[in-house]
Enzyme design. Sequence first.
Site, PDB file in Angstrom:
ATOM      1  N   HIS A 144     -36.759  19.869  94.156  1.00 40.76           N
ATOM      2  CA  HIS A 144     -37.718  18.940  94.743  1.00 40.76           C
ATOM      3  C   HIS A 144     -38.160  19.483  96.104  1.00 40.76           C
ATOM      4  O   HIS A 144     -37.568  20.450  96.606  1.00 40.76           O
ATOM      5  CB  HIS A 144     -37.121  17.522  94.871  1.00 40.76           C
ATOM      6  CG  HIS A 144     -35.954  17.424  95.790  1.00 40.76           C
ATOM      7  ND1 HIS A 144     -34.663  17.285  95.355  1.00 40.76           N
ATOM      8  CD2 HIS A 144     -35.873  17.454  97.141  1.00 40.76           C
ATOM      9  CE1 HIS A 144     -33.840  17.225  96.379  1.00 40.76           C
ATOM     10  NE2 HIS A 144     -34.547  17.335  97.481  1.00 40.76           N
TER      11      HIS A 144
HETATM   12  P1  TYD Z   1     -30.912  14.085  95.216  1.00 42.30           P
HETATM   13  O1  TYD Z   1     -31.515  14.244  96.565  1.00 42.30           O
HETATM   14  O2  TYD Z   1     -31.836  13.940  94.045  1.00 42.30           O
HETATM   15  O3  TYD Z   1     -29.887  15.281  94.959  1.00 42.30           O
HETATM   16  P2  TYD Z   1     -30.094  16.774  94.420  1.00 42.30           P
HETATM   17  O4  TYD Z   1     -31.468  17.203  94.811  1.00 42.30           O
HETATM   18  O5  TYD Z   1     -29.028  17.559  95.097  1.00 42.30           O
HETATM   19  O6  TYD Z   1     -29.896  16.756  92.945  1.00 42.30           O
HETATM   20  O7  TYD Z   1     -29.910  12.852  95.255  1.00 42.30           O
HETATM   21  C1  TYD Z   1     -29.006  12.580  94.210  1.00 42.30           C
HETATM   22  C2  TYD Z   1     -28.726  11.082  94.216  1.00 42.30           C
HETATM   23  O8  TYD Z   1     -28.077  10.688  95.427  1.00 42.30           O
HETATM   24  C3  TYD Z   1     -29.979  10.240  94.098  1.00 42.30           C
HETATM   25  O9  TYD Z   1     -29.718   9.226  93.169  1.00 42.30           O
HETATM   26  C4  TYD Z   1     -30.176   9.636  95.438  1.00 42.30           C
HETATM   27  C5  TYD Z   1     -28.812   9.661  96.083  1.00 42.30           C
HETATM   28  N1  TYD Z   1     -28.881   9.959  97.511  1.00 42.30           N
HETATM   29  C6  TYD Z   1     -28.585   8.972  98.436  1.00 42.30           C
HETATM   30  O10 TYD Z   1     -28.290   7.812  98.087  1.00 42.30           O
HETATM   31  N2  TYD Z   1     -28.634   9.264  99.770  1.00 42.30           N
HETATM   32  C7  TYD Z   1     -28.945  10.499 100.218  1.00 42.30           C
HETATM   33  O11 TYD Z   1     -28.956  10.748 101.443  1.00 42.30           O
HETATM   34  C8  TYD Z   1     -29.268  11.526  99.250  1.00 42.30           C
HETATM   35  C9  TYD Z   1     -29.632  12.909  99.689  1.00 42.30           C
HETATM   36  C10 TYD Z   1     -29.222  11.201  97.910  1.00 42.30           C
END
Ligand code: TYD
Length: 133
Positions: free
Chosen positions: A49
């Site tokens: 992303h």
């Molecule tokens: P995401 O940013 O999509 O992680 P990655 O890109 O590493 O796969 O986040 C994964 C999950 O965690 C998503 O459901 C949202 C949650 N999340 C939070 O609640 N707080 C945060 O600060 C972050 C970064 C993610």
Amino acid sequence: MEIAKYKFKENKAPGGTLVSLEDKKELPFAVKRVYYLYGLDGNSVRGRHAHRTLQQLLVCLCGSCKLSLDNGSERQEFLLDNPAEGVLISAGMWREIYGCSSDTVLLVLASEIYDEEDYIRDYDEFLHFAKEK
Ligand code: TYD
């Protein structure tokens, strides 16, 4: 594509090393949120992303992983394997994290609180965003 990399000062002592990241000194932005990833599967890809406004500083505290950064026209790959180094991910960068060792602990310092609206999770939408910027 210029990506800012940081080499932090290591306060070495016979008993171990300490690195301090302080507001307005080592940190390139005011930190509003801290999170970390661990238990990473070396065969999975995380990230995939971009963010519209968020800036992040990544520090691999333990283990090693690869980071790919793409600004829409160029892509660079980094090996993160040193807890005394950081990579700044500025806004509008598509990032992928992969090839992590099972002991990886990846620290992320973020300039904003969590906001799903700031995410661009579709690569074509990201390319459009990067072109308009
Ligand atoms: P995401 O940013 O999509 O992680 P990655 O890109 O590493 O796969 O986040 C994964 C999950 O965690 C998503 O459901 C949202 C949650 N999340 C939070 O609640 N707080 C945060 O600060 C972050 C970064 C993610």
